[in-house]
Design an enzyme around this catalytic site. Structure first.
Site, PDB file in Angstrom:
ATOM      1  N   HIS A 169       1.128  -1.472   0.066  1.00  0.00           N
ATOM      2  CA  HIS A 169      -0.257  -0.107   0.343  1.00  0.00           C
ATOM      3  C   HIS A 169       0.649   1.182   0.421  1.00  0.00           C
ATOM      4  O   HIS A 169       1.127   1.158   1.227  1.00  0.00           O
ATOM      5  CB  HIS A 169      -0.823   0.203   1.091  1.00  0.00           C
ATOM      6  CG  HIS A 169      -1.865   0.948   1.410  1.00  0.00           C
ATOM      7  ND1 HIS A 169      -2.743   0.718   1.959  1.00  0.00           N
ATOM      8  CD2 HIS A 169      -2.004   2.123   0.759  1.00  0.00           C
ATOM      9  CE1 HIS A 169      -3.757   2.104   1.633  1.00  0.00           C
ATOM     10  NE2 HIS A 169      -2.866   2.957   1.206  1.00  0.00           N
ATOM     11  N   GLU A 198      -2.766  -1.781  -3.409  1.00  0.00           N
ATOM     12  CA  GLU A 198      -3.769  -0.891  -2.931  1.00  0.00           C
ATOM     13  C   GLU A 198      -3.534   0.737  -2.578  1.00  0.00           C
ATOM     14  O   GLU A 198      -2.321   0.870  -2.878  1.00  0.00           O
ATOM     15  CB  GLU A 198      -3.321  -1.202  -1.319  1.00  0.00           C
ATOM     16  CG  GLU A 198      -4.006  -2.785  -1.151  1.00  0.00           C
ATOM     17  CD  GLU A 198      -3.923  -2.878   0.902  1.00  0.00           C
ATOM     18  OE1 GLU A 198      -4.580  -3.803   1.302  1.00  0.00           O
ATOM     19  OE2 GLU A 198      -3.649  -2.234   1.576  1.00  0.00           O
ATOM     20  N   HIS A 235      -6.807  -6.434   7.845  1.00  0.00           N
ATOM     21  CA  HIS A 235      -6.662  -5.893   9.180  1.00  0.00           C
ATOM     22  C   HIS A 235      -6.422  -5.966  10.573  1.00  0.00           C
ATOM     23  O   HIS A 235      -7.406  -6.060  10.360  1.00  0.00           O
ATOM     24  CB  HIS A 235      -7.501  -4.164   8.755  1.00  0.00           C
ATOM     25  CG  HIS A 235      -6.741  -3.070   9.621  1.00  0.00           C
ATOM     26  ND1 HIS A 235      -5.939  -1.718   7.993  1.00  0.00           N
ATOM     27  CD2 HIS A 235      -6.577  -2.951  10.381  1.00  0.00           C
ATOM     28  CE1 HIS A 235      -4.776  -1.149   9.356  1.00  0.00           C
ATOM     29  NE2 HIS A 235      -5.853  -1.429  10.326  1.00  0.00           N
TER      30      HIS A 235
END
EC number: 2.6.99.2
Length: 249
Positions: A43, A73, A200
C-alpha cells in the site's frame, strides 16, 4: 481455500527508519513466496512513508516472475506529487493482478474505514472501469454493514472487509456481534456476485475464528501482525503457520 497475500509495507518502514537498502523489501517478499504465500500486497502512500515507487515496480516484477498475484492498494483520489504519480498511473506501470481502492488520507496512521458507497459510488465507477481497462481485478475497502448493493453498482469485482473492529472485539473477548456483521456483509456481497477479501489486524490468534464465522473469503492480506510474529519465529515459519490456519479453515 482462502489465499494469503503478505503485505510487506512494514519491511519498508524498518528500512526507511535507517536509510539505505536494508532490510530488502524484495528479498523479504521472495522469502514469503518461498514459504508458500500466494501473493504480495503493498500500500504505497503518497508521502512515501514505507514502500516507494521503485519498490512497487520491483515487487510487481517479482510476482510476475513467480506467477503469483500482486495486490496494489491505494487511494485513487489522492493527487500525484513528486515521487508518487497517482494510484491509477502507478497501476498502469505495475499492472497488478488486483487493485484495492482504500479511502485513506495522509493524516491517517493506517487504514481505518471503508468507502461510503452511497456517497462515493458515482466517483468510484469510472475509476473501477479504468482499472479494468488495465487488466486489474478491482476490490473496494468496505466496512461490515456497508451498502453492498451500492458497492456492486460501482462495477467492482470484490470488496475487502475491513476487519479492524473485529480484531479489537476479539481481543476484548466480545467478537460475536462483529463476526455476525462481517458474515452478513460477506453473504450479501457474494449473493450480489462479488468476491470477498478481508484484511486489517488479522493475526494467527484471530484468523481461524474469523474464517470459521465468515465463509467464502477468497483472500486475506496480512502484514503488521505477520511481520511482528516473524520477528520471533522468522518469515518462513510464520508464513507456513498462516497457511496451516488457512488450510484448516
Amino acid at each position: 481455500m482462502t489465499l494469503l497475500s503478505v503485505n510487506v509495507n512494514k519491511i519498508a518502514v524498518l528500512r526507511n527508519s535507517r536509510g539505505g537498502d536494508a532490510p530488502d523489501v524484495v528479498r523479504a517478499a521472495r522469502a514469503c513466496l518461498d514459504a508458500g504465500a500466494h501473493g504480495i500486497t503493498v500500500h504505497p502512500r503518497p508521502d512515501a512513508r514505507h514502500v516507494r515507487h521503485e519498490d512497487v515496480l520491483a515487487l510487481s516484477a517479482l510476482c510476475r516472475e513467480r506467477g503469483v498475484e500482486f495486490n496494489l492498494e491505494g487511494n485513487p483520489f489522492a493527487p500525484p506529487r513528486p515521487g508518487y504519480p497517482g494510484f491509477l498511473a502507478l497501476c498502469g506501470q505495475a499492472r497488478p493482478a488486483q487493485a484495492t481502492l482504500v479511502p485513506d488520507g495522509d493524516a491517517q496512521l493506517t487504514s481505518d474505514h471503508g468507502f461510503d458507497f452511497e456517497r462515493d459510488g458515482e466517483a468510484l465507477r469510472p475509476l473501477v472501469a479504468s482499472l479494468h481497462d488495465l487488466g486489474c481485478r478491482v476490490s473496494l475497502f468496505a466496512d461490515a454493514g456497508c451498502d453492498v448493493a451500492a458497492g456492486a453498482g460501482t462495477g467492482t469485482d470484490r470488496i475487502e472487509l475491513y476487519t479492524g473492529p473485529f480484531a479489537q472485539a476479539f481481543a476484548a473477548e466480545s467478537a460475536q456481534a462483529a463476526l455476525a456483521a462481517c458474515a452478513e456483509t460477506s453473504r450479501l456481497a457474494q449473493a450480489a456476485g462479488l468476491g470477498v477479501n478481508a484484511g486489517h489486524d488479522l493475526s494467527q490468534a484471530n484468523l481461524g475464528a474469523f474464517l470459521a464465522a465468515v465463509p467464502g473469503v477468497a483472500e486475506v492480506s496480512i502484514g503488521h501482525a505477520l511481520i511482528d510474529e516473524a520477528l520471533y519465529a522468522g518469515l518462513d515459519a510464520t508464513v507456513r503457520a498462516y497457511l496451516r490456519i488457512l488450510s484448516g479453515a
